[in-house]
Design a protein around this motif. Structure first.
Motif, mmCIF file in Angstrom:
data_model
loop_
_atom_site.group_PDB
_atom_site.id
_atom_site.type_symbol
_atom_site.label_atom_id
_atom_site.label_comp_id
_atom_site.label_asym_id
_atom_site.label_seq_id
_atom_site.Cartn_x
_atom_site.Cartn_y
_atom_site.Cartn_z
ATOM 1 N N TYR A 141 -8.584 -8.366 -1.884
ATOM 2 C CA TYR A 141 -7.474 -7.499 -2.236
ATOM 3 C C TYR A 141 -6.846 -8.042 -3.505
ATOM 4 C CZ TYR A 141 -7.452 -5.679 2.611
ATOM 5 O OH TYR A 141 -7.766 -5.105 3.812
ATOM 6 N N TRP B 41 0.874 -1.184 0.000
ATOM 7 C CA TRP B 41 0.000 0.000 0.000
ATOM 8 C C TRP B 41 0.896 1.214 0.000
ATOM 9 C CZ3 TRP B 41 -2.418 -4.014 2.871
ATOM 10 C CH2 TRP B 41 -3.717 -4.308 2.465
ATOM 11 N N PRO C 219 2.937 -12.791 14.400
ATOM 12 C CA PRO C 219 2.469 -11.728 15.291
ATOM 13 C C PRO C 219 1.539 -10.763 14.560
ATOM 14 C CG PRO C 219 4.736 -11.326 14.641
ATOM 15 C CD PRO C 219 4.368 -12.669 14.095
ATOM 16 N N SER C 220 0.850 -9.954 15.319
ATOM 17 C CA SER C 220 -0.092 -8.995 14.751
ATOM 18 C C SER C 220 0.624 -8.053 13.776
ATOM 19 C CB SER C 220 -0.719 -8.213 15.902
ATOM 20 O OG SER C 220 -1.590 -7.263 15.399
ATOM 21 N N GLY C 221 -0.008 -7.813 12.629
ATOM 22 C CA GLY C 221 0.550 -6.870 11.665
ATOM 23 C C GLY C 221 1.575 -7.457 10.713
ATOM 24 N N CYS C 222 1.721 -8.786 10.701
ATOM 25 C CA CYS C 222 2.756 -9.382 9.858
ATOM 26 C C CYS C 222 2.238 -9.691 8.454
ATOM 27 C CB CYS C 222 3.322 -10.637 10.498
ATOM 28 S SG CYS C 222 2.208 -12.038 10.461
ATOM 29 N N GLY C 223 0.974 -9.427 8.188
ATOM 30 C CA GLY C 223 0.463 -9.629 6.840
ATOM 31 C C GLY C 223 -0.379 -10.878 6.663
ATOM 32 N N LYS C 224 -0.819 -11.474 7.749
ATOM 33 C CA LYS C 224 -1.628 -12.694 7.654
ATOM 34 C C LYS C 224 -2.978 -12.428 6.999
ATOM 35 C CE LYS C 224 -1.850 -13.246 12.106
ATOM 36 N NZ LYS C 224 -1.154 -12.111 12.723
ATOM 37 N N SER C 225 -3.684 -11.441 7.536
ATOM 38 C CA SER C 225 -5.010 -11.150 6.984
ATOM 39 C C SER C 225 -4.905 -10.710 5.537
ATOM 40 C CB SER C 225 -5.693 -10.058 7.799
ATOM 41 O OG SER C 225 -5.880 -10.485 9.114
ATOM 42 N N THR C 226 -3.886 -9.917 5.240
ATOM 43 C CA THR C 226 -3.701 -9.453 3.865
ATOM 44 C C THR C 226 -3.556 -10.645 2.913
ATOM 45 O OG1 THR C 226 -2.605 -7.504 4.755
ATOM 46 C CG2 THR C 226 -2.314 -7.941 2.415
ATOM 47 N N VAL D 277 3.837 1.112 2.220
ATOM 48 C CA VAL D 277 3.812 0.031 3.210
ATOM 49 C C VAL D 277 3.826 -1.321 2.500
ATOM 50 C CG1 VAL D 277 2.570 -0.968 5.155
ATOM 51 C CG2 VAL D 277 2.395 1.477 4.678
ATOM 52 N N ALA E 180 2.969 -4.877 2.908
ATOM 53 C CA ALA E 180 2.238 -5.756 3.820
ATOM 54 C C ALA E 180 2.695 -7.202 3.625
ATOM 55 C CB ALA E 180 0.738 -5.637 3.595
HETATM 56 N N1 LIG Z 1 -6.098 -1.287 3.849
HETATM 57 C C1 LIG Z 1 -4.836 -1.077 4.247
HETATM 58 N N2 LIG Z 1 -4.191 0.063 3.912
HETATM 59 C C2 LIG Z 1 -2.920 0.284 4.308
HETATM 60 N N3 LIG Z 1 -2.196 -0.574 5.040
HETATM 61 C C3 LIG Z 1 -2.761 -1.732 5.413
HETATM 62 C C4 LIG Z 1 -4.105 -2.046 5.040
HETATM 63 N N4 LIG Z 1 -4.418 -3.259 5.554
HETATM 64 C C5 LIG Z 1 -3.321 -3.683 6.214
HETATM 65 N N5 LIG Z 1 -2.326 -2.776 6.121
HETATM 66 C C6 LIG Z 1 -0.982 -2.907 6.700
HETATM 67 O O1 LIG Z 1 -0.429 -4.121 6.264
HETATM 68 C C7 LIG Z 1 0.244 -4.779 7.318
HETATM 69 C C8 LIG Z 1 -0.313 -6.176 7.517
HETATM 70 O O2 LIG Z 1 -1.636 -6.104 7.961
HETATM 71 P P1 LIG Z 1 -2.502 -7.410 8.268
HETATM 72 O O3 LIG Z 1 -2.413 -8.323 7.104
HETATM 73 O O4 LIG Z 1 -3.876 -6.949 8.650
HETATM 74 O O5 LIG Z 1 -1.775 -8.020 9.529
HETATM 75 P P2 LIG Z 1 -2.225 -9.250 10.456
HETATM 76 O O6 LIG Z 1 -1.113 -10.214 10.337
HETATM 77 O O7 LIG Z 1 -2.326 -8.703 11.847
HETATM 78 O O8 LIG Z 1 -3.512 -9.773 9.961
HETATM 79 C C9 LIG Z 1 0.098 -3.904 8.544
HETATM 80 O O9 LIG Z 1 1.272 -3.161 8.704
HETATM 81 C C10 LIG Z 1 -1.053 -3.000 8.205
HETATM 82 O O10 LIG Z 1 -0.875 -1.747 8.811
#
Ligand SMILES: Nc1ncnc2c1ncn2[C@@H]1O[C@H](COP(=O)(O)OP(=O)(O)O)[C@@H](O)[C@H]1O
Ligand SMILES: [Mg+2]
Lengths: 352, 359
Positions: free
Chosen positions: A53, A13, A37-44, A16, A18
């Motif tokens: 996405y 993004w 850990p939280s924020g490592c890109g799992k959900s993405t 950033v 992800a």
């Molecule tokens: N829609 C978005 N726009 C910008 N940055 C995003 C968005 N969604 C996630 N990110 C960034 O991408 C990284 C991974 O997010 P995410 O996949 O949600 O982590 P997690 O592993 O906790 O699920 C984080 O640094 C988050 O801030």
């Protein structure tokens, strides 16, 4: 059911990153966990699989065919969100029926399938209720039923258990596991909880800062971690990490010295699992500064010439007292290069 | 405190707790009583003028008295006092409701009995007598025949409803876009919306008049509707954006994976979550259109285009001195739709804050 493949798939993004370019194969009917850990890109990663996405680079393949351009609605993917994302204005029945609205399923058949899905997760008696009238665990089941009713070729679970209380989490863990075995649907579970990952998944994908650190079974990750990150992320209580210097077949750790097997040179990090610290025997000496009884086991915090060391001893009764000075040894250990964070294969320092 | 503390300490302890309970009870009652007193006294200055308007409209004659108002108040105030006492002293909800019902019925009957002889519908004759002003005064200020009140009513209704539908539609779409999509200048746009709302519309009246003249919408309802929509939109968009912000992304994404298109997800899943916002924005837009005076006064001339506010104004100008009871009746007729709409929707309106839905 489908075989899923990521080929150099990445997501950024603006500035950033992800998810960095990632390669991964998930077998047909396999249950894998993405752990990190939280924020490592799992959900993405999960949302890219679902088609919510679009990847910034690389390809996603279902059964060998690239699906990058296929819209989320056409991927036939079931997803359970962390928040469950039930539709608040619809009854449980309408929630479960919702995915069938967009397929040419006759009303009769749709109702039958919704009932079957509800039976599968035991929410049949709540069909007339609104989501707000359900407990967290019931909402979770409804979300599962809604994801399963369309008979998806891929089931995605985004931290599905993180909002449940401890005992319910235990139940749902085995229920989801059994359900997956029964249906044989390819499943990707996202979690930051190592217990969830190790108990539920066939294979674990450990992620950190947008990169895959290691892919393997729970045993691989625990006993043969590729990196310092994996070693410290997996295991509870966490592994002891001691800064050391390797030279001439010896390891200088703090004020102590240990014999070193295998080839390693320069700055290394010695990793010792707490259960590999054997108390009451050996050539090293330490004093117990603190102890935590956990029922089945006791965790000791030792001050030693090597530095602080955590030791875990099984048994309902603590065998040592606070303030005791006692001998100990390492039954096993891992050696990592401090600079690269990689494990040095075959290297090991065992204090007799 | 061993052996048998319960039997020993019981009487003394019970007395102790009873005393504290009594104290708590009386304090709660005092607070409630005080609140009712403040509310009743505070609302009197608001309620009495409307009561005056209403009683005069159903009882006044040319030069008539305000006797009905005083008689009504003479019943109403003691009834209010009795009601407050009931609310403070009776805890049982069922009994309270029964007593309240009884009190209400008694009050209504009492009012009906002592004011009944004075009531009549004479003042409402404007509803069926189109030439009422001319009958009263002969050809007067507006020059001859008044339009029927129903023509003014219809104009007001068209103005309010069309304007409301435009505001709700545009504010919904714009609010959704602002809430969900990032685009360059988004922050500035949002700030602009608030600044626009802060401008007094009155300052624009001359430019708007000229604009309407040039584009040929002067003296048309369409022109007035467009002007009010433009002035209402900034705030409405802002409110709707707040409501959309409160709808989680998850349910929308869930709908997309469930097979919905973006449009289906919007209509089937997102829109139902902002129902309160739609109603609130709609009601306020309607009321704004219904009560509009400044722009209709400036931009409409033809009598056929008169709205209720203009009808009331000219009636007031012409016949107030001769028959203020008639003007009162028109006033009541004018506020009635607002009151009905507001009462019907107040359940939703009280849930509204600028940020979305209150907890
Ligand atoms: N829609 C978005 N726009 C910008 N940055 C995003 C968005 N969604 C996630 N990110 C960034 O991408 C990284 C991974 O997010 P995410 O996949 O949600 O982590 P997690 O592993 O906790 O699920 C984080 O640094 C988050 O801030
Ligand atoms: Mg996440």
């Amino acid at each position: 059911m489908a075989r899923i493949e990521l080929r150099a798939t990445s997501k950024t993004w603006d500035d950033v990153v992800a998810v960095e370019p990632t390669d991964l194969v998930i077998g047909d009917g396999e249950f894998v966990a993405i752990l990190g850990p939280s924020g490592c890109g799992k959900s993405t990663t999960l949302f890219m699989l679902a088609g919510l996405y679009a990847p910034s680079g690389g390809d996603i393949l279902f059964d060998g065919a690239a699906v990058n351009e296929v819209e989320a609605r056409d991927r036939n993917v079931g997803i359970v969100f962390q928040s469950y994302a039930l539709y608040p204005h619809m009854t449980v029945r309408d929630n479960i029926l919702f995915p069938l609205r967009f397929k040419d399923v006759p009303r009769e058949e749709a109702l039958k399938r919704a009932n079957a899905a509800a039976d599968l997760v035991q929410v049949r008696e709540y069909m007339e209720r609104k989501p707000s009238q359900l407990s967290g665990g019931q909402q979770q089941r409804v979300a599962l039923a809604r994801a399963l009713v369309k008979e998806p070729q891929l089931l995605l679970l985004d931290e599905p258990l993180s909002n449940l209380d401890a005992s319910l989490r235990l139940t749902m863990r085995s229920e989801i596991r059994n359900l997956q075995r029964k249906l044989g649907v390819t499943t990707v579970l996202v979690t930051h909880d190592q217990i969830e990952a190790t108990t539920m998944a066939d294979r674990i994908i450990c992620m950190s800062r947008g990169r895959i650190e290691q892919v393997g079974t729970a045993e691989d990750l625990y006993h043969r971690p590729d990196s310092l990150f994996v070693a410290s992320f997996i295991g509870s209580p966490p592994i002891n990490l001691l800064q050391a210097n390797a030279a001439g077949g010896q390891l200088a750790v703090g004020d102590g010295r240990l014999p070193l097997d295998g080839r390693a040179d320069g700055k290394v990090t010695l990793g010792v699992r707490p259960e590999s610290v054997v108390l009451g025997e050996g050539s090293l000496q330490g004093r117990i500064d603190d102890l935590e009884p956990h029922g089945r086991e006791t965790i000791y915090h030792l001050t030693t010439p090597l530095g602080g060391v955590r030791a875990l001893e099984a048994g309902a009764v603590a065998r040592h007292k606070l303030g005791d000075t006692l001998p100990f040894r390492f039954a096993d250990s891992l050696v990592f290069s401090t600079d690269s964070g990689r494990r040095i294969d075959g290297a090991r320092a065992i204090a007799a | 405190m061993d052996a048998s503390p319960t039997t020993l300490a019981a009487p003394a302890q019970r007395e102790y707790w009873d005393r504290l309970a009594a104290k708590g009870r009386s304090r709660r009652r005092a607070t409630t009583a005080f609140l009712y007193a403040v509310l009743v006294l505070g609302s009197l200055p608001i309620v009495v003028p409307y009561l005056w308007l209403f009683t005069v409209s159903v009882s006044g004659r040319t030069g008539a008295t305000t006797v009905v108002l005083w008689r009504t108040l003479a019943i109403l105030l003691p009834a209010l006092l009795a009601w407050s006492i009931l609310r403070v002293t009776i805890a049982d909800a069922k009994r309270l409701m029964r007593l309240e019902l009884a009190l209400g019925v008694v009050t209504l009957i009492a009012i009906a009995v002592i004011t009944g002889p004075y009531l009549h519908a004479q003042n409402w004759r404007f509803l069926w007598n189109k030439n009422i002003a001319d009958d009263l005064k002969g050809a007067s200020g507006v020059g001859g025949t008044y339009p029927s009140v129903w023509s003014a009513f219809a104009n007001s209704l068209i103005l309010a409803v069309v304007q409301m539908m435009l505001v709700v539609t545009v504010a919904t779409l714009a609010g959704y876009y602002l809430s969900r999509f990032d685009f360059r200048g988004r922050a500035g746009y949002l700030r602009g919306l608030l600044i626009l709302h802060a401008f007094p519309a009155m300052t624009l009246i001359i430019p708007i008049f000229l604009l309407m003249h040039w584009i040929g919408l002067l003296d048309t309802l369409t022109g007035v509707i467009l002007v009010i929509v433009a002035l209402e939109l900034p705030f409405a968009i802002f409110v709707m954006k707040g409501f959309f912000d409160a709808v989680p992304w998850d349910i929308e994404m869930s709908a997309l994976t469930d097979g919905a298109t973006r449009r289906q997800a919007f209509f089937l899943v997102v829109l139902p979550q902002v129902k309160v916002g739609l109603i609130a924005v709609g009601v306020f837009a309607f009321l704004r259109g219904w009560e509009e005076y400044v722009f209709v006064r400036t931009l409409l001339f033809e009598k056929a285009n008169w709205t209720m506010s203009l009808y009331l104004y000219w009636m007031y100008e012409d016949v107030m001195g001769t028959d203020y009871a008639l003007v009162s009746a028109i006033g009541v007729f004018y506020v009635l739709p607002s009151v009905i709409l507001y009462t019907a929707c107040q359940k939703y309106l009280t849930q509204m804050t600028v940020g979305g839905i209150k907890g």
